[in-house]
Write a protein that holds these residues in place. Structure first.
Motif, PDB file in Angstrom:
ATOM      1  N   SER A  46       0.823  -1.211   0.000  1.00 42.28           N
ATOM      2  CA  SER A  46       0.000   0.000   0.000  1.00 42.28           C
ATOM      3  C   SER A  46       0.855   1.258   0.000  1.00 42.28           C
ATOM      4  CB  SER A  46      -0.934   0.007   1.219  1.00 42.28           C
ATOM      5  OG  SER A  46      -1.846  -1.063   1.162  1.00 42.28           O
TER       6      SER A  46
ATOM      7  N   GLN B  27       2.345   1.870  -3.286  1.00 44.41           N
ATOM      8  CA  GLN B  27       1.337   2.358  -4.233  1.00 44.41           C
ATOM      9  C   GLN B  27       0.963   3.812  -3.973  1.00 44.41           C
ATOM     10  OE1 GLN B  27      -1.897  -0.460  -3.901  1.00 44.41           O
ATOM     11  NE2 GLN B  27      -1.016  -1.831  -5.430  1.00 44.41           N
TER      12      GLN B  27
ATOM     13  N   ASP C  31      -0.332   5.071  -0.933  1.00 46.98           N
ATOM     14  CA  ASP C  31      -1.372   5.293   0.068  1.00 46.98           C
ATOM     15  C   ASP C  31      -0.806   6.023   1.279  1.00 46.98           C
ATOM     16  OD1 ASP C  31      -3.413   4.073  -1.350  1.00 46.98           O
ATOM     17  OD2 ASP C  31      -3.000   2.091  -0.517  1.00 46.98           O
ATOM     18  N   SER C  32      -1.666   6.749   1.961  1.00 46.24           N
ATOM     19  CA  SER C  32      -1.288   7.359   3.226  1.00 46.24           C
ATOM     20  C   SER C  32      -1.200   6.274   4.292  1.00 46.24           C
ATOM     21  CB  SER C  32      -2.333   8.397   3.643  1.00 46.24           C
ATOM     22  OG  SER C  32      -3.579   7.760   3.917  1.00 46.24           O
TER      23      SER C  32
ATOM     24  N   ILE D 226      -4.750   4.975   5.413  1.00 44.41           N
ATOM     25  CA  ILE D 226      -5.403   4.158   4.386  1.00 44.41           C
ATOM     26  C   ILE D 226      -4.695   2.816   4.261  1.00 44.41           C
ATOM     27  CG2 ILE D 226      -5.777   3.933   1.903  1.00 44.41           C
ATOM     28  CD1 ILE D 226      -7.879   5.602   3.231  1.00 44.41           C
ATOM     29  N   ALA D 227      -3.376   2.801   4.343  1.00 45.27           N
ATOM     30  CA  ALA D 227      -2.638   1.538   4.314  1.00 45.27           C
ATOM     31  C   ALA D 227      -3.036   0.657   5.497  1.00 45.27           C
ATOM     32  CB  ALA D 227      -1.134   1.803   4.327  1.00 45.27           C
TER      33      ALA D 227
ATOM     34  N   ARG E  50      -6.459  -0.846   4.704  1.00 48.76           N
ATOM     35  CA  ARG E  50      -6.380  -1.911   3.707  1.00 48.76           C
ATOM     36  C   ARG E  50      -5.829  -3.191   4.323  1.00 48.76           C
ATOM     37  NH1 ARG E  50      -3.596  -0.024  -1.816  1.00 48.76           N
ATOM     38  NH2 ARG E  50      -4.391  -2.059  -2.454  1.00 48.76           N
TER      39      ARG E  50
ATOM     40  N   PRO F 150     -11.043  -1.117  -4.069  1.00 47.70           N
ATOM     41  CA  PRO F 150     -10.856   0.055  -3.211  1.00 47.70           C
ATOM     42  C   PRO F 150     -11.259  -0.249  -1.775  1.00 47.70           C
ATOM     43  CG  PRO F 150     -12.830   0.286  -4.556  1.00 47.70           C
ATOM     44  CD  PRO F 150     -12.130  -0.934  -5.051  1.00 47.70           C
ATOM     45  N   VAL F 151     -10.750   0.535  -0.849  1.00 47.21           N
ATOM     46  CA  VAL F 151     -11.144   0.397   0.552  1.00 47.21           C
ATOM     47  C   VAL F 151     -12.644   0.666   0.658  1.00 47.21           C
ATOM     48  CG1 VAL F 151     -10.848   1.303   2.883  1.00 47.21           C
ATOM     49  CG2 VAL F 151      -8.866   1.051   1.380  1.00 47.21           C
TER      50      VAL F 151
ATOM     51  N   SER G  12     -13.703   3.301   5.373  1.00 47.13           N
ATOM     52  CA  SER G  12     -12.544   3.785   6.123  1.00 47.13           C
ATOM     53  C   SER G  12     -12.889   3.815   7.601  1.00 47.13           C
ATOM     54  CB  SER G  12     -12.152   5.191   5.649  1.00 47.13           C
ATOM     55  OG  SER G  12     -11.638   5.139   4.336  1.00 47.13           O
TER      56      SER G  12
END
Length: 290
Positions: free
Chosen positions: A232, A235, A237-238, A241-242, A245, A280-281, A284
Motif C-alpha cells: 500500500s 502504491q 497510500d497514506s 489508508i494503508a 487496507r 478500493p477500501v 474507512s
C-alpha cells in the motif's frame, strides 16, 4: 531512478507447507503489482506452528546471493525483512540495507521475536539485542505488542492503556523508524477485540484501526498484514489508508477461513481473498487519536 514495476527485496524464511513468510509475502505483493525478489533466510518443511518441522539455516548462503545481486546492479524500491533464522543474520541484513541504499528504498522491518508475552522457542535474548540494532535502520516497523515490549525492555502488558501504548510507540520511533505500527493491541472498550495503533514521527500523529474478534488464531497473519502495508505504501497510500487496507484484508481472510473445517495452523485461506487487494477500501474505519 525508480523501477518501472516497484521491486521489493523480501528477506524472510521459506516454508514448504503453511501460509506464512515468503509463501504469504510473494502472492500478496505480486497481486498488488509489485515484483518480489526473495532472499530466503531459512528453508523449512513447514512453518513453526507444526511439530517436528525440518529446517535448514541459509546463513552461509546469504552473502553469495547478495554479492550476485550486486553484480547485477539491482536496485529496490523497498527492503522488507521478517523472520531471521539466526542472530548473525541481522548483520547481513544491515549490510544489505547499507549496500542497496542508493535508491533510497523504503526499509520495513517486521521484528519477529515472539507473541503472547513470550519469545519464540528458537530465539534468545541475543536475538532481541540484535533486533534492536536492526530497528534503528528501518523507516517502518510492525511489532506486535509482545515484540514492542521486548524491544523496549518492558514487561508484556495485555491490559496496556492507550496512554502508555502511545509512549511505547514514541520510544520505538526514537530508536530510528519514522513510522511505528503496533499490532495485537487489546481494545479496552470492546471485550476480546484488538486494534492496530500507528505513530508517524514526521507529523506526530497517532492512528488506530479496530479488529473485530473471531475465536480463532491463524499463523502468518502478521506476515500478511505487514506485506499489505508495504504494498500500500509503495502504491502511494497514506499511513491510515494503508492501515485500513491491511486490517480489512486480514479480517476478510479470517472470515473466509473461519467457516470452513480447516486446520488453523495452515493459516488463512489466502487464495480466496487475494483478488480483494485490487478493490478500493470499502469503509474507512481509521481513527485519528488525540
Amino acid at each position: 531512478m525508480r523501477n518501472p514495476v516497484p521491486r521489493v527485496a523480501a528477506i524472510h524464511d521459506l516454508s514448504g507447507f503453511g501460509r506464512a513468510s515468503l509463501t504469504v509475502v510473494i502472492p500478496i505483493l505480486s497481486s498488488m503489482g509489485i515484483q518480489v525478489c526473495p532472499l530466503p533466510t531459512a528453508v523449512l518443511s513447514s512453518h513453526s506452528a507444526f511439530d517436528d518441522f525440518y529446517s535448514v539455516d541459509l546463513s552461509p548462503q546469504l552473502q553469495p546471493m547478495i554479492d550476485h545481486w550486486k553484480k547485477l546492479d539491482l536496485s529496490f524500491d523497498a527492503i522488507y525483512s521478517g523472520y531471521l533464522g539466526a542472530a548473525e543474520q541481522v548483520d547481513t541484513v544491515a549490510r544489505f540495507i547499507h549496500d542497496f541504499s542508493a535508491n533510497n528504498p523504503l526499509v520495513v522491518v517486521d521484528p519477529v521475536l515472539g507473541d503472547n508475552g513470550k519469545l519464540y522457542s528458537a530465539y534468545t535474548p541475543k536475538m532481541v539485542a540484535k533486533m534492536k540494532e536492526l530497528v534503528t535502520l528501518a523507516d517502518l516497523i510492525t511489532p506486535n505488542l509482545t515484540e514492542a515490549a521486548y524491544l523496549l525492555g518492558e514487561k508484556h502488558n495485555a491490559d496496556i492503556e492507550l496512554k502508555e501504548l502511545k509512549e511505547w510507540a514514541m520510544r520505538l520511533a526514537e530508536m530510528g523508524p519514522e513510522k511505528v505500527i503496533v499490532t495485537s493491541v487489546p481494545d479496552q472498550l470492546k471485550n476480546n477485540n484488538t486494534s492496530v495503533v500507528a505513530f508517524n514521527k514526521t507529523d506526530h500523529r497517532f492512528w488506530r484501526v479496530g479488529c473485530d474478534y473471531i475465536p480463532a488464531h491463524y499463523p502468518g497473519t502478521g506476515d500478511a498484514f505487514a506485506s499489505v502495508m508495504v504494498g500500500s505504501l509503495l502504491q502511494g497510500d497514506s499511513l491510515p489508508i494503508a492501515l485500513d487496507r491491511a486490517v480489512q484484508f486480514i479480517s476478510l481472510g479470517v472470515r473466509a477461513t473461519f467457516g470452513h473445517n480447516h486446520q488453523a495452523n495452515e493459516g488463512i485461506l489466502l487464495e480466496k481473498v487475494l483478488p480483494s487487494l485490487n478493490a478500493p477500501v470499502q469503509i474507512s474505519s481509521y481513527q485519528l487519536l488525540d
